[in-house]
Design a protein around this motif. Sequence first.
Motif, PDB file in Angstrom:
ATOM      1  N   THR A  56       0.822  -1.204   0.000  1.00  0.00           N
ATOM      2  CA  THR A  56       0.000   0.000   0.000  1.00  0.00           C
ATOM      3  C   THR A  56       0.860   1.259   0.000  1.00  0.00           C
ATOM      4  O   THR A  56       1.791   1.396   0.793  1.00  0.00           O
ATOM      5  CB  THR A  56      -0.918   0.020   1.238  1.00  0.00           C
ATOM      6  OG1 THR A  56      -1.742  -1.157   1.212  1.00  0.00           O
ATOM      7  CG2 THR A  56      -1.807   1.255   1.262  1.00  0.00           C
ATOM      8  N   ARG A 101      -7.751   1.914  -2.167  1.00  0.00           N
ATOM      9  CA  ARG A 101      -6.364   1.607  -1.800  1.00  0.00           C
ATOM     10  C   ARG A 101      -5.484   1.745  -3.031  1.00  0.00           C
ATOM     11  O   ARG A 101      -5.752   1.143  -4.075  1.00  0.00           O
ATOM     12  CB  ARG A 101      -6.303   0.185  -1.248  1.00  0.00           C
ATOM     13  CG  ARG A 101      -4.942  -0.263  -0.807  1.00  0.00           C
ATOM     14  CD  ARG A 101      -5.068  -1.647  -0.135  1.00  0.00           C
ATOM     15  NE  ARG A 101      -3.761  -2.227   0.045  1.00  0.00           N
ATOM     16  CZ  ARG A 101      -3.401  -3.410  -0.434  1.00  0.00           C
ATOM     17  NH1 ARG A 101      -4.265  -4.162  -1.088  1.00  0.00           N
ATOM     18  NH2 ARG A 101      -2.186  -3.858  -0.220  1.00  0.00           N
ATOM     19  N   THR A 153      -1.727   1.136  -4.544  1.00  0.00           N
ATOM     20  CA  THR A 153      -0.601   0.253  -4.219  1.00  0.00           C
ATOM     21  C   THR A 153       0.498   0.313  -5.268  1.00  0.00           C
ATOM     22  O   THR A 153       0.319   0.846  -6.364  1.00  0.00           O
ATOM     23  CB  THR A 153      -1.070  -1.211  -4.128  1.00  0.00           C
ATOM     24  OG1 THR A 153      -1.458  -1.648  -5.427  1.00  0.00           O
ATOM     25  CG2 THR A 153      -2.201  -1.375  -3.142  1.00  0.00           C
TER      26      THR A 153
END
Length: 104
Positions: free
Chosen positions: A41, A91, A93
């Motif tokens: 992340t 999220r 990443t």
Amino acid sequence: MTISPTSRYFGLETRILERPDGTKVAYLARRLVPPPERFATLGFHTVVQGERPDHVAAKHLGDPEQFWRLADANAVLRPNELTARVGSLVRVTLPEGIPGVADA
């Protein structure tokens, strides 16, 4: 068949299907979506009104066509699910297999 290194299909095996009439058809092997825990992340994005997955990818990954990376990292099959609700977190990443600081 040439596939761009930025494509979600890069690195997949090309297979040949032979039909009963002898015609050969080339196709790519099935792509299995990696589990989200295989991504490091970088941060999170809060969805605002009118955003689309390609907007988020352009902002955080520098390429709107990389929306599929966000979908993979957030375990969604339909990329529009990422931005369907205002206020939800997406999220962001690193690409699969590249370790982050916590992963090193």
